[in-house]
Design a protein around this motif. Structure first.
Motif, mmCIF file in Angstrom:
data_model
loop_
_atom_site.group_PDB
_atom_site.id
_atom_site.type_symbol
_atom_site.label_atom_id
_atom_site.label_comp_id
_atom_site.label_asym_id
_atom_site.label_seq_id
_atom_site.Cartn_x
_atom_site.Cartn_y
_atom_site.Cartn_z
ATOM 1 N N MET A 1 0.830 -1.177 0.000
ATOM 2 C CA MET A 1 0.000 0.000 0.000
ATOM 3 C C MET A 1 0.880 1.247 0.000
ATOM 4 O O MET A 1 1.843 1.339 0.738
ATOM 5 N N SER A 2 0.531 2.180 -0.831
ATOM 6 C CA SER A 2 1.259 3.438 -0.913
ATOM 7 C C SER A 2 0.538 4.492 -0.075
ATOM 8 O O SER A 2 -0.679 4.559 -0.075
ATOM 9 N N ALA A 3 1.304 5.286 0.660
ATOM 10 C CA ALA A 3 0.709 6.325 1.497
ATOM 11 C C ALA A 3 1.261 7.686 1.093
ATOM 12 O O ALA A 3 2.421 7.800 0.718
ATOM 13 N N ARG A 4 0.451 8.658 1.158
ATOM 14 C CA ARG A 4 0.857 10.029 0.871
ATOM 15 C C ARG A 4 0.663 10.853 2.138
ATOM 16 O O ARG A 4 -0.358 10.766 2.794
ATOM 17 N N LYS A 5 1.649 11.673 2.485
ATOM 18 C CA LYS A 5 1.524 12.554 3.644
ATOM 19 C C LYS A 5 1.063 13.923 3.169
ATOM 20 O O LYS A 5 1.581 14.455 2.196
ATOM 21 N N VAL A 6 0.078 14.470 3.882
ATOM 22 C CA VAL A 6 -0.430 15.795 3.567
ATOM 23 C C VAL A 6 -0.548 16.606 4.850
ATOM 24 O O VAL A 6 -0.679 16.047 5.936
ATOM 25 N N ASN A 7 -0.452 17.902 4.705
ATOM 26 C CA ASN A 7 -0.699 18.800 5.830
ATOM 27 C C ASN A 7 -2.182 19.154 5.835
ATOM 28 O O ASN A 7 -2.755 19.441 4.793
ATOM 29 N N VAL A 8 -2.778 19.129 6.989
ATOM 30 C CA VAL A 8 -4.190 19.457 7.132
ATOM 31 C C VAL A 8 -4.321 20.524 8.205
ATOM 32 O O VAL A 8 -3.785 20.377 9.302
ATOM 33 N N THR A 9 -5.025 21.601 7.883
ATOM 34 C CA THR A 9 -5.297 22.664 8.842
ATOM 35 C C THR A 9 -6.761 22.580 9.242
ATOM 36 O O THR A 9 -7.639 22.536 8.394
ATOM 37 N N VAL A 10 -6.995 22.555 10.550
ATOM 38 C CA VAL A 10 -8.344 22.449 11.082
ATOM 39 C C VAL A 10 -8.625 23.680 11.942
ATOM 40 O O VAL A 10 -7.778 24.108 12.722
ATOM 41 N N VAL A 11 -9.818 24.230 11.787
ATOM 42 C CA VAL A 11 -10.265 25.333 12.637
ATOM 43 C C VAL A 11 -11.388 24.802 13.506
ATOM 44 O O VAL A 11 -12.272 24.086 13.043
ATOM 45 N N ARG A 12 -11.327 25.151 14.783
ATOM 46 C CA ARG A 12 -12.321 24.677 15.732
ATOM 47 C C ARG A 12 -12.868 25.862 16.511
ATOM 48 O O ARG A 12 -12.109 26.632 17.089
ATOM 49 N N SER A 13 -14.170 26.018 16.508
ATOM 50 C CA SER A 13 -14.817 27.069 17.294
ATOM 51 C C SER A 13 -15.212 26.483 18.644
ATOM 52 O O SER A 13 -15.785 25.410 18.714
ATOM 53 N N VAL A 14 -14.882 27.210 19.691
ATOM 54 C CA VAL A 14 -15.128 26.736 21.049
ATOM 55 C C VAL A 14 -15.902 27.805 21.812
ATOM 56 O O VAL A 14 -15.605 28.991 21.700
ATOM 57 N N GLU A 15 -16.900 27.383 22.581
ATOM 58 C CA GLU A 15 -17.613 28.287 23.472
ATOM 59 C C GLU A 15 -17.150 28.040 24.901
ATOM 60 O O GLU A 15 -16.933 26.900 25.292
ATOM 61 N N HIS A 16 -17.005 29.110 25.659
ATOM 62 C CA HIS A 16 -16.682 29.037 27.083
ATOM 63 C C HIS A 16 -17.829 29.704 27.841
ATOM 64 O O HIS A 16 -18.266 30.791 27.453
ATOM 65 N N THR A 17 -18.286 29.074 28.908
ATOM 66 C CA THR A 17 -19.405 29.612 29.680
ATOM 67 C C THR A 17 -19.046 29.610 31.165
ATOM 68 O O THR A 17 -18.568 28.602 31.676
ATOM 69 N N ALA A 18 -19.278 30.742 31.834
ATOM 70 C CA ALA A 18 -19.026 30.845 33.273
ATOM 71 C C ALA A 18 -19.920 31.936 33.847
ATOM 72 O O ALA A 18 -20.337 32.853 33.137
ATOM 73 N N GLU A 19 -20.204 31.834 35.133
ATOM 74 C CA GLU A 19 -20.933 32.889 35.826
ATOM 75 C C GLU A 19 -20.005 34.079 36.058
ATOM 76 O O GLU A 19 -18.846 33.905 36.423
ATOM 77 N N VAL A 20 -20.543 35.276 35.833
ATOM 78 C CA VAL A 20 -19.791 36.508 36.050
ATOM 79 C C VAL A 20 -20.660 37.427 36.907
ATOM 80 O O VAL A 20 -21.839 37.611 36.622
ATOM 81 N N ALA A 21 -20.088 37.980 37.956
ATOM 82 C CA ALA A 21 -20.824 38.903 38.813
ATOM 83 C C ALA A 21 -20.736 40.315 38.242
ATOM 84 O O ALA A 21 -19.656 40.768 37.866
ATOM 85 N N ILE A 22 -21.883 40.984 38.145
ATOM 86 C CA ILE A 22 -21.896 42.382 37.713
ATOM 87 C C ILE A 22 -22.575 43.207 38.807
ATOM 88 O O ILE A 22 -23.340 42.691 39.607
ATOM 89 N N ASP A 23 -22.305 44.495 38.816
ATOM 90 C CA ASP A 23 -22.909 45.417 39.766
ATOM 91 C C ASP A 23 -24.342 45.683 39.298
ATOM 92 O O ASP A 23 -24.565 46.340 38.270
ATOM 93 N N ASP A 24 -25.314 45.164 40.051
ATOM 94 C CA ASP A 24 -26.711 45.260 39.651
ATOM 95 C C ASP A 24 -27.182 46.707 39.570
ATOM 96 O O ASP A 24 -27.889 47.090 38.631
ATOM 97 N N ALA A 25 -26.779 47.535 40.531
ATOM 98 C CA ALA A 25 -27.192 48.942 40.521
ATOM 99 C C ALA A 25 -26.652 49.663 39.288
ATOM 100 O O ALA A 25 -27.358 50.442 38.643
ATOM 101 N N GLU A 26 -25.388 49.395 38.958
ATOM 102 C CA GLU A 26 -24.781 50.008 37.780
ATOM 103 C C GLU A 26 -25.498 49.564 36.511
ATOM 104 O O GLU A 26 -25.757 50.358 35.606
ATOM 105 N N TYR A 27 -25.839 48.274 36.441
ATOM 106 C CA TYR A 27 -26.538 47.738 35.273
ATOM 107 C C TYR A 27 -27.920 48.377 35.130
ATOM 108 O O TYR A 27 -28.300 48.813 34.035
#
Length: 81
Positions: free
Chosen positions: A1-27
């Motif tokens: 079997m013959s194999a060929r090597k290639v370069n592959v570029t992959v883009v991955r979108s990632v979401e990050h979720t966390a609780e954040v405290a904000i100043d309620d009066a300011e908001y």
């Protein structure tokens, strides 16, 4: 079997979720009587001077989930001489 090597570029979108405290009066002052909606909250956070800190904190402590990934580019691999 013959194999060929290639370069592959992959883009991955990632979401990050966390609780954040904000100043309620300011908001609420910032709302100035407008409806308290998710869109308004996002605008408030984006308008703040500490948006970079908020983004950093959410990325560091938040949960991560991949929302999209795919191959964006391929090319022939260089062969060693």
């Amino acid at each position: 079997m013959s194999a060929r090597k290639v370069n592959v570029t992959v883009v991955r979108s990632v979401e990050h979720t966390a609780e954040v405290a904000i100043d309620d009066a300011e908001y609420l002052e910032w709302l100035d009587g407008d409806d308290d909606t998710p869109e308004a909250l996002r605008e408030f956070l984006e308008a703040g001077t500490d948006i970079d800190d908020i983004i950093h904190d959410v990325v560091e402590i938040g949960t991560e989930s991949v929302v999209d990934s795919g191959i964006v580019r391929t090319s022939a691999a260089r062969s060693a001489s």
